[in-house]
Design an enzyme around this catalytic site. Structure first.
Site, PDB file in Angstrom:
ATOM      1  N   THR A 122      21.462  55.871  47.722  1.00  0.00           N
ATOM      2  CA  THR A 122      21.682  57.309  47.534  1.00  0.00           C
ATOM      3  C   THR A 122      21.483  57.993  48.883  1.00  0.00           C
ATOM      4  O   THR A 122      20.388  57.937  49.451  1.00  0.00           O
ATOM      5  CB  THR A 122      20.683  57.857  46.505  1.00  0.00           C
ATOM      6  N   ARG A 154      19.666  52.997  35.468  1.00  0.00           N
ATOM      7  CA  ARG A 154      18.276  53.390  35.240  1.00  0.00           C
ATOM      8  C   ARG A 154      17.418  52.149  35.263  1.00  0.00           C
ATOM      9  O   ARG A 154      17.783  51.143  34.644  1.00  0.00           O
ATOM     10  CB  ARG A 154      18.112  54.036  33.849  1.00  0.00           C
ATOM     11  N   LYS A 207      26.270  62.044  43.342  1.00  0.00           N
ATOM     12  CA  LYS A 207      25.016  61.356  42.985  1.00  0.00           C
ATOM     13  C   LYS A 207      23.826  62.328  43.004  1.00  0.00           C
ATOM     14  O   LYS A 207      23.023  62.383  42.071  1.00  0.00           O
ATOM     15  CB  LYS A 207      24.782  60.195  43.962  1.00  0.00           C
ATOM     16  N   ASN A 211      21.560  63.675  39.683  1.00  0.00           N
ATOM     17  CA  ASN A 211      20.103  63.522  39.546  1.00  0.00           C
ATOM     18  C   ASN A 211      19.404  64.879  39.462  1.00  0.00           C
ATOM     19  O   ASN A 211      18.463  65.054  38.686  1.00  0.00           O
ATOM     20  CB  ASN A 211      19.541  62.714  40.718  1.00  0.00           C
ATOM     21  N   HIS A 254      13.580  65.226  26.380  1.00  0.00           N
ATOM     22  CA  HIS A 254      12.289  64.773  25.847  1.00  0.00           C
ATOM     23  C   HIS A 254      11.195  65.308  26.757  1.00  0.00           C
ATOM     24  O   HIS A 254      11.158  64.987  27.942  1.00  0.00           O
ATOM     25  CB  HIS A 254      12.235  63.251  25.785  1.00  0.00           C
ATOM     26  N   GLY A 256       7.498  65.811  28.403  1.00  0.00           N
ATOM     27  CA  GLY A 256       6.505  64.828  28.834  1.00  0.00           C
ATOM     28  C   GLY A 256       5.676  65.384  29.975  1.00  0.00           C
ATOM     29  O   GLY A 256       5.642  66.602  30.203  1.00  0.00           O
ATOM     30  N   CYS A 263      13.565  57.928  42.206  1.00  0.00           N
ATOM     31  CA  CYS A 263      14.807  58.662  42.515  1.00  0.00           C
ATOM     32  C   CYS A 263      14.701  60.178  42.382  1.00  0.00           C
ATOM     33  O   CYS A 263      14.895  60.896  43.362  1.00  0.00           O
ATOM     34  CB  CYS A 263      15.940  58.148  41.645  1.00  0.00           C
ATOM     35  N   LYS A 324       8.076  55.212  33.819  1.00  0.00           N
ATOM     36  CA  LYS A 324       8.727  55.124  32.512  1.00  0.00           C
ATOM     37  C   LYS A 324       8.553  53.702  32.004  1.00  0.00           C
ATOM     38  O   LYS A 324       8.121  52.824  32.756  1.00  0.00           O
ATOM     39  CB  LYS A 324      10.194  55.518  32.590  1.00  0.00           C
TER      40      LYS A 324
HETATM   41  N1  LIG Z   1      15.765  52.312  41.740  1.00  0.00           N
HETATM   42  C1  LIG Z   1      16.697  52.961  41.034  1.00  0.00           C
HETATM   43  O1  LIG Z   1      16.593  53.124  39.819  1.00  0.00           O
HETATM   44  C2  LIG Z   1      17.914  53.506  41.736  1.00  0.00           C
HETATM   45  C3  LIG Z   1      19.001  53.950  40.971  1.00  0.00           C
HETATM   46  C4  LIG Z   1      20.133  54.444  41.624  1.00  0.00           C
HETATM   47  C5  LIG Z   1      20.144  54.518  43.012  1.00  0.00           C
HETATM   48  N2  LIG Z   1      19.058  54.099  43.729  1.00  0.00           N
HETATM   49  C6  LIG Z   1      19.130  54.155  45.188  1.00  0.00           C
HETATM   50  O2  LIG Z   1      19.399  52.835  45.673  1.00  0.00           O
HETATM   51  C7  LIG Z   1      18.735  52.633  46.927  1.00  0.00           C
HETATM   52  C8  LIG Z   1      17.830  51.414  46.831  1.00  0.00           C
HETATM   53  O3  LIG Z   1      16.814  51.681  45.882  1.00  0.00           O
HETATM   54  P1  LIG Z   1      15.833  50.543  45.333  1.00  0.00           P
HETATM   55  O4  LIG Z   1      14.970  51.173  44.323  1.00  0.00           O
HETATM   56  O5  LIG Z   1      16.639  49.331  44.997  1.00  0.00           O
HETATM   57  O6  LIG Z   1      15.005  50.239  46.691  1.00  0.00           O
HETATM   58  P2  LIG Z   1      13.888  49.143  46.927  1.00  0.00           P
HETATM   59  O7  LIG Z   1      12.902  49.763  47.812  1.00  0.00           O
HETATM   60  O8  LIG Z   1      13.482  48.532  45.630  1.00  0.00           O
HETATM   61  O9  LIG Z   1      14.659  47.986  47.749  1.00  0.00           O
HETATM   62  C9  LIG Z   1      15.174  48.147  49.035  1.00  0.00           C
HETATM   63  C10 LIG Z   1      15.181  46.765  49.707  1.00  0.00           C
HETATM   64  O10 LIG Z   1      15.914  46.847  50.941  1.00  0.00           O
HETATM   65  C11 LIG Z   1      15.316  45.954  51.864  1.00  0.00           C
HETATM   66  N3  LIG Z   1      15.787  46.292  53.209  1.00  0.00           N
HETATM   67  C12 LIG Z   1      15.564  47.426  53.927  1.00  0.00           C
HETATM   68  N4  LIG Z   1      16.235  47.375  55.105  1.00  0.00           N
HETATM   69  C13 LIG Z   1      16.900  46.189  55.125  1.00  0.00           C
HETATM   70  C14 LIG Z   1      17.799  45.565  56.068  1.00  0.00           C
HETATM   71  N5  LIG Z   1      18.154  46.170  57.215  1.00  0.00           N
HETATM   72  N6  LIG Z   1      18.284  44.349  55.770  1.00  0.00           N
HETATM   73  C15 LIG Z   1      17.948  43.724  54.605  1.00  0.00           C
HETATM   74  N7  LIG Z   1      17.131  44.279  53.681  1.00  0.00           N
HETATM   75  C16 LIG Z   1      16.624  45.507  53.935  1.00  0.00           C
HETATM   76  C17 LIG Z   1      13.836  46.119  51.621  1.00  0.00           C
HETATM   77  O11 LIG Z   1      13.097  45.013  52.099  1.00  0.00           O
HETATM   78  C18 LIG Z   1      13.801  46.244  50.083  1.00  0.00           C
HETATM   79  O12 LIG Z   1      13.599  44.975  49.471  1.00  0.00           O
HETATM   80  C19 LIG Z   1      17.992  53.945  47.227  1.00  0.00           C
HETATM   81  O13 LIG Z   1      18.811  54.745  48.041  1.00  0.00           O
HETATM   82  C20 LIG Z   1      17.840  54.578  45.861  1.00  0.00           C
HETATM   83  O14 LIG Z   1      17.748  55.970  45.933  1.00  0.00           O
HETATM   84  C21 LIG Z   1      17.953  53.588  43.119  1.00  0.00           C
END
Ligand SMILES: NC(=O)c1ccc[n+]([C@@H]2O[C@H](COP(=O)([O-])OP(=O)(O)OC[C@H]3O[C@@H](n4cnc5c(N)ncnc54)[C@H](O)[C@@H]3O)[C@@H](O)[C@H]2O)c1
Length: 452
Positions: A122, A154, A207, A211, A254, A256, A263, A324
């Site tokens: 994002t 999610r 996006k 959100n 809901h 809470g 996010c 959650k």
């Molecule tokens: N978690 C969610 O529910 C969700 C939903 C939609 C969008 N997003 C978006 O997706 C993106 C990722 O979120 P997430 O929750 O999966 O993050 P996260 O922190 O769980 O995972 C990110 C991973 O990227 C790795 N990383 C960072 N730099 C790197 C590089 N140069 N090379 C290789 N690996 C690298 C880190 O080690 C980490 O394991 C964010 O922008 C978030 O806003 C998340």
């Protein structure tokens, strides 16, 4: 098609495993060597229902691999997904894009042949332009197309959401890139998931707007819940009464303890900053963030009121820590602000969460962790339900009453029915539903009462 995903977190791992399941050849890359070593041994770095089985079957069938280095994988890939974190930048709340830009530089060095670089993280409007600039600066001759493809899954329902999305947003005006994206998502297209093709900047904004809108819906119903408590209305009936209107919809109504997670808080903040930078302030979103921040801590006041105002020396049992159910993610969980406020008022906190305690221990080191809901409730002065895990929905109320020092339950997720709780002898406090017989259910017309 050949795919590389950079970042193997909640999004990158789910995305990589699902694309492999569609039949693509996927390599998931992460800098975190422990994560990759664990995945190579078949251990999941996160708790996400169904992920273990999905990863296993695709590894076994030779479609999914893991690596710490991206050179070979990116060189061979038709599409490279950037799925690294974009946390809030400490100090100003802007999205920290350093991980995205580092990944872009590393990808640039490894590109070979026509490659679509897909930004799944994002990111604020204009990030795609900057990623493209970084790549072109490093490799002016590279045959590359940068696409925005925001993710809407999610946590806790990630695989289902990825495989059955409401829509797939593809921000690109490049026909070749659109064809690659259509081919990647072809199985979903056959399921009739609509592909929405837009300009790259539009996709990026979709996006954040999505959100922020959902966060607004939650905050709206939380404020209505406050009013319900004051006037003796029931917020769940109000939510249903408005949600059945198709223009409003029943989801995200809901009430809470306030929204949290990895996010909504950071994305709302980043959108606010973007609005300010472009002189298009988003005052509704600004208010949503302010109201939500106050609410998390204010939940401790609810607990104090239920205990007669004084928490000093009291044992408070907290059920649910993650933001959650069905995730181990503790990022910005409302439990953190609530528990800290309880401790500030002198309470001793004991907590239990089915999946989040390992992560919670780093953020909340000064509480006691129990190994079951009942062990958590033992001798407690009050029980607070913070996260609505399935297993907290049908607690043995007789047993619970027997082991607690005082039968006081503060249900911040409205899991239980007030009449059931009363029948079992609990003093029950829900959200947005005045407790029967409690002072807050009355006093509707103080002036009239005074006159009588
Ligand atoms: N978690 C969610 O529910 C969700 C939903 C939609 C969008 N997003 C978006 O997706 C993106 C990722 O979120 P997430 O929750 O999966 O993050 P996260 O922190 O769980 O995972 C990110 C991973 O990227 C790795 N990383 C960072 N730099 C790197 C590089 N140069 N090379 C290789 N690996 C690298 C880190 O080690 C980490 O394991 C964010 O922008 C978030 O806003 C998340």
């Amino acid at each position: 098609m050949r795919v590389a995903t950079i970042g193997t977190g909640y999004v990158g791992l789910v995305c990589g495993a699902c694309l492999a399941d569609f039949g693509h050849q996927v390599i998931c890359i992460d800098k975190d060597a422990d994560k990759i070593a664990g995945l190579s041994r078949g251990e999941m770095p996160i708790y996400e229902p169904g992920l273990h089985a999905l990863v296993h079957s695709n590894v076994r069938e030779g479609r999914l691999e893991f690596s710490t280095g991206l050179a070979g994988a990116v060189g061979q890939a038709d599409a490279v997904f950037i799925a690294v974190g974009t946390p809030s930048r400490p100090g100003d709340g802007h999205a920290d894009l350093s991980y995205v830009y580092t990944a872009a530089r590393e990808i640039a060095a490894a590109l070979d042949g026509f490659t679509v670089v897909v930004i799944k993280s994002t990111v604020p409007v204009g990030t795609g332009d900057e990623v493209e600039r970084i790549i072109r600066e490093a490799r002016p001759q590279a045959d590359v197309s940068v696409v925005s493809n925001p993710e809407f899954l999610r946590e806790g329902a990630g695989i289902r959401d990825f495989k059955h999305p409401d829509r797939i947003v593809v921000g690109s005006e490049d026909e070749r890139a659109r064809e690659v994206m259509a081919e990647l998502y072809r199985p979903l297209y056959l399921n009739a998931a609509p592909m929405l093709y837009t300009r790259r900047r539009t996709a990026e904004l979709i996006k954040y707007a999505a959100n922020a809108f959902l966060a607004t819906k939650i905050t709206f119903i939380n404020e209505i819940a406050e009013l319900c408590e004051k006037v003796g209305a029931d917020v769940q009936e109000v939510a249903r009464g408005i949600g059945l209107d198709n223009r409003i919809g029943t989801k995200f109504l809901h009430t809470g303890p306030g929204f949290g997670g990895s996010c909504f808080p950071k994305d709302a903040l980043a959108l606010i900053k973007a609005g300010q930078d472009h002189e298009a302030p988003l005052r509704i979103v600004e208010t949503v963030v302010a109201v939500n921040n106050q609410r998390k801590r204010a939940m401790a006041r609810k607990v104090a009121v239920a205990l007669g105002g004084d928490l000093r020396g009291k044992i408070i049992a907290v059920l649910g820590l993650t933001f959650k159910p069905n995730t181990d993610d503790m990022r910005e969980a409302p439990s953190i602000a609530l528990i800290t406020a309880l401790q500030d008022q002198g309470a001793a906190v004991r907590a239990y969460d089915p999946a989040g305690m390992e992560q919670a221990k780093r953020l909340l080191p000064d509480i006691t962790y129990a190994d079951s809901a009942y062990a958590c409730a033992e001798a407690a002065d009050a029980l607070v339900i913070v996260t609505e895990w399935e297993q907290f929905r049908a607690l043995d109320l007789g047993r619970l009453k027997g082991i607690m020092a005082r039968p006081i339950v503060i249900d911040l997720r409205n899991v239980y029915r007030p009449d059931d709780m009363a029948k079992h002898g609990f003093f029950y406090h829900a959200v947005g539903r005045a407790s029967p017989g409690s002072a807050d259910a009355l006093d509707l017309f103080p002036s009239r009462i005074a006159a009588e």
